[in-house]
Design an enzyme around this catalytic site. Structure first.
Site, short mmCIF file in Angstrom:
data_model
loop_
_atom_site.label_atom_id
_atom_site.label_comp_id
_atom_site.label_asym_id
_atom_site.label_seq_id
_atom_site.Cartn_x
_atom_site.Cartn_y
_atom_site.Cartn_z
N HIS A 7 -17.36 74.63 111.33
CA HIS A 7 -18.66 74.41 110.68
C HIS A 7 -18.77 75.23 109.40
CE1 HIS A 7 -19.59 77.82 113.47
NE2 HIS A 7 -20.25 78.28 112.44
N HIS A 79 -21.40 81.44 105.73
CA HIS A 79 -20.02 81.60 106.20
C HIS A 79 -19.40 80.25 106.50
CE1 HIS A 79 -22.17 81.77 110.19
NE2 HIS A 79 -21.15 81.04 110.59
N GLU A 130 -15.77 83.11 109.88
CA GLU A 130 -15.91 83.21 111.33
C GLU A 130 -14.70 82.52 111.95
OE1 GLU A 130 -19.29 80.98 112.86
OE2 GLU A 130 -19.21 82.01 114.79
CO CO Z 1 -21.12 80.14 112.54
#
Ligand code: CO
Length: 136
Positions: A7, A79, A130
Site C-alpha cells: 500500500h 509511507h 514499511e
Molecule cells: Co502502512
C-alpha cells in the site's frame, strides 16, 4: 528481497472529507475506519485493483501523524509498504547493511494483523518504508 507494493499511505487532515472524496469523486471502494492505538493512527483502506491506499489520521496525543500534518497541512504521502516473505530475515539483512529500523527494532502487528517494521527515511531517499510480512 522486497516483493509486491502492499500500500501507499497518505496522511489526511480531514478523514471524513477524504473518505467522501475517494468514494464519490474518485469512485473507489473504501473500507471502514479502524483505530490502531499501538500506532497512534486511525486508518482507512481503499482497495484498488493492483494495490491499496491507506488513509492515516492522528489517534491520541502522541500520534506520529500529528507532526507530519503540522509540516504538511494539506496532507501528503506518508509511507509506502513493501511485502517481504520473512520480516526477521529482512530486518537482519537491512541492519547488517547499515539501515536503521525505527522504534525498538522488533516487528509490531500492523493494520492487517501482520508483522510490520518501519525503516529510517534518511536511509531510503527521504521515503519512510514499511515492511509487512506477506501471508504466503
Ligand atoms: Co502502512
Amino acid at each position: 528481497m522486497i516483493g509486491r507494493l502492499n500500500h501507499i499511505a497518505i496522511a489526511v487532515p480531514d478523514l471524513d472529507a477524504s473518505i467522501k472524496q475517494y468514494k464519490e469523486t474518485l469512485g473507489a471502494i473504501v473500507g471502514d475506519p479502524q483505530d490502531e492505538p499501538n500506532h497512534g493512527v486511525t486508518v482507512v483502506f481503499i482497495n484498488l485493483p493492483n494495490t491499496k491506499i491507506e488513509l492515516l489520521y492522528p489517534l491520541g496525543k502522541n500520534s506520529p501523524i500529528t507532526n507530519f500534518l503540522e509540516k504538511n497541512p494539506s496532507g501528503g504521502i506518508h509511507h509506502i509498504c513493501y511485502e517481504v516473505s520473512n520480516i526477521i530475515k529482512a530486518r537482519d539483512k537491512l541492519i547488517s547493511e547499515g539501515a536503521r529500523i525505527l522504534g525498538s527494532g522488533e516487528p509490531k502487528i500492523g493494520a492487517h494483523g501482520l508483522p510490520v517494521l518501519f525503516l529510517h527515511p534518511k536511509d531510503f531517499n527521504g521515503c519512510l518504508i514499511e515492511l509487512e510480512e506477506a501471508t504466503k
